[in-house]
Write a protein that holds these residues in place. Sequence first.
Motif, PDB file in Angstrom:
ATOM      1  N   ASP A   1       0.818  -1.221   0.000  1.00  0.00           N
ATOM      2  CA  ASP A   1       0.000   0.000   0.000  1.00  0.00           C
ATOM      3  C   ASP A   1       0.851   1.270   0.000  1.00  0.00           C
ATOM      4  O   ASP A   1       0.449   2.292  -0.569  1.00  0.00           O
ATOM      5  CB  ASP A   1      -0.934   0.011   1.216  1.00  0.00           C
ATOM      6  CG  ASP A   1      -2.028  -1.035   1.093  1.00  0.00           C
ATOM      7  OD1 ASP A   1      -2.132  -1.641   0.003  1.00  0.00           O
ATOM      8  OD2 ASP A   1      -2.759  -1.256   2.064  1.00  0.00           O
TER       9      ASP A   1
ATOM     10  N   ALA B   1       1.984   2.036  -3.522  1.00  0.00           N
ATOM     11  CA  ALA B   1       0.782   2.218  -4.352  1.00  0.00           C
ATOM     12  C   ALA B   1       0.124   3.571  -4.057  1.00  0.00           C
ATOM     13  O   ALA B   1      -0.234   4.320  -4.980  1.00  0.00           O
ATOM     14  CB  ALA B   1      -0.206   1.086  -4.094  1.00  0.00           C
TER      15      ALA B   1
ATOM     16  N   ALA C   1       1.602  -1.682  -7.414  1.00  0.00           N
ATOM     17  CA  ALA C   1       1.212  -2.626  -6.354  1.00  0.00           C
ATOM     18  C   ALA C   1       1.635  -4.048  -6.719  1.00  0.00           C
ATOM     19  O   ALA C   1       2.061  -4.821  -5.847  1.00  0.00           O
ATOM     20  CB  ALA C   1      -0.296  -2.560  -6.132  1.00  0.00           C
TER      21      ALA C   1
END
Lengths: 423, 292
Positions: free
Chosen positions: A79, A82, A302
């Motif tokens: 995360d 991303a 990701a």
Amino acid sequence: MSSGKKFARSREYFERAAKVIPGGIYGSKSPGFLVPGHFPYYLEGAKGSCIVDVDGNQYIDYLCGYGSQIVGYGNPAVDGPALDQARRGDLLNQPHPVMVELAERLVDLVDGMDWAVFVKNGTDATTLATSIARADTGKQIVVAAEGAYHGAANWCSTNVFPVFTSAEQRDVRFFSYNNIAQLEKLFIDNKNNIACVILTPYHHPTYKPQQLPTPEFLKAVEVLCQREGAYFIMDDIRANFRLSMAGSHSYFGAHPDMVTMGKALANGYPISVLLGAEALKKTASSFFITGTYWMSAVPMIAAMATLNEMERLGGPHRLAQLGTLLKNGLESLGEKAGFKARVSGPPAIPFLTFDEDPNLFLNQRFCAAMADRGVFMHPHHNWFISLAHSEEDIERTLSAAREAFEELRGGFSALFMNKIHEQ
Amino acid sequence: MLMKLSQLTKEQKAILARLKAWLALQLAAEAFRSDAGLQKRCPVGGVSLKLKIMQNGAGRGGSVHSSSGRDMAINPAASASSADESAATATKPAATLQLFVKKGNAIVGARNWPQLVLVFPGSEAAIKVLSGGKGAALPLPLSPGAFKALGFFKKASSRATELLREAQTPDMVRASLLLAATLHGLEAVSGDSYLERRMLIVPDGTVAVRVGQIEFFAAKRGRDIRVMESAQHPDAVLSFSDYQSAIKVLSGKRQAVVALGSGEVKIEGLLPLVQGLFAVLDRLSWYLGVSV
């Protein structure tokens, strides 16, 4: 606590949803696919191996976003980069350079594959794969295994309406997974008309025990495809990297011409990929392939991070280890309680069924009892282990299972002693 | 999209005619079972009436200007004996209904020789008449008491409608009427070629449908559905939490999906079988929505 209170907000949302959304929740997430009254309909968040519903109930999760979570919900290693990219721009006019890096990485990683096309869903990838096979061979027929799921497009979905059966579904033929004789017969009956055979690396039909390929099956598929001038497509959307970082076909020793991957590829970020062998690159290049969101940067970032994290956390080996603990534990507890409970499929993607109950009454009751104890196991769809699961999660799961089997035993005679209609 | 009768194909008209005939007969039978007053008004010796719809070659294996009657066997023995012919006669929309009163007990079943045959010259006529409209219907008396039988059938039919509408009708009776109509409706439309491929991917099996003391069984075999009064090991169970829930769902006042979500409807066992029946239910709604 009554189910009405336990799932009050879930039910409230569902009632509202049914007014403005066909079916309230459509498709595989529909409440009817689970066991209403025992499972939540809406989730609010998740972390690691746990999910939390809108009423605040927590569960150890073995559905993993239908397989899309492989390194755990909210994993900062994924995360972080991303979200960083999201702040800098996701969907741009032209692709982000990460698209090249990800294609190179997947081509290096996945056995026998030389090119990559990025899409969003499994359906996009399987539909593109069969289309390329048809265009390249000039043949029309697609062969698939009965009960296999290859997506929700009209050619492969269960939306069986006359308008589709006479069009998109007309040229799809089916055979029983692992049945070489049936496949041979299809090739004989449809001589020079079969463009491709699309298979999942192992058979994971809904509502049924999973089935691994026999040693000779995948080899026979390859031989038949080569001999008859058809392509072999491995639909690895569901298993993805859970069995091998080189793809599930590598795990089973198969050599397909194209491979589709998705779900866990980016730990839940929307991206799927069609990988292909060099021989099909020219045909793939001749296709106009596009989708508004197909080249968005965040899911690709990701995906790169997910691959890194998978390797760091032990990858398929660790998943198999945890899955084996769960499988052995469940089968042993089931046997002690007097059931023929069997976990089928690879340990990393297990599914429990009861040999004595092909209609899944026991599955539904077992999974309902597990959900009552804070463990989310789907009664009709295979489960997934993630790298966020721990030995402690498995222990807690088995502890709940012990009670669930006991509870099930109480209702067993009523179910199977000619008294089912009296309950 | 709502259809008009004139827009239907020949096959669809034949199915709709059969559906209307079956619903009329089943509802009359269910009203008879539920209503003591109606039982008292039944002519001595019982009632035997047959609806016959002439066809013009519509339906599977139908020959030109052929006509055929299909017994609507409500008693289990008759169900079993006529099960084999169901596939062959699936689109032949005729039915017989017989009511007997014997020592105070009511028995509903099929008999070979009806007192009266109500002949419709075609599907459209049957659809119109059985929907309460004007159309051709020829009563063919076959034995004394024929017109009493017809009169009683009309009374039973209108009593069924009253029972569905009247506020004082016990919930159990209303639920039973609606359930019988729905399941026999499924039976009537299951042979529709629109559903053929869908039915072939749905597993065969038997579904028990339960609410309170009411229980029906629907057996799906190939492309046909047959309603039965008993079955030993249902493959799936669809149950309503209470009569009111059943009434609301079956009368369309509550979405089935919402009732499922709230726990008022529960499905257990072989889900694909029940899902397959839902597809037939959608088709039933389509037929019932045809503007006559």
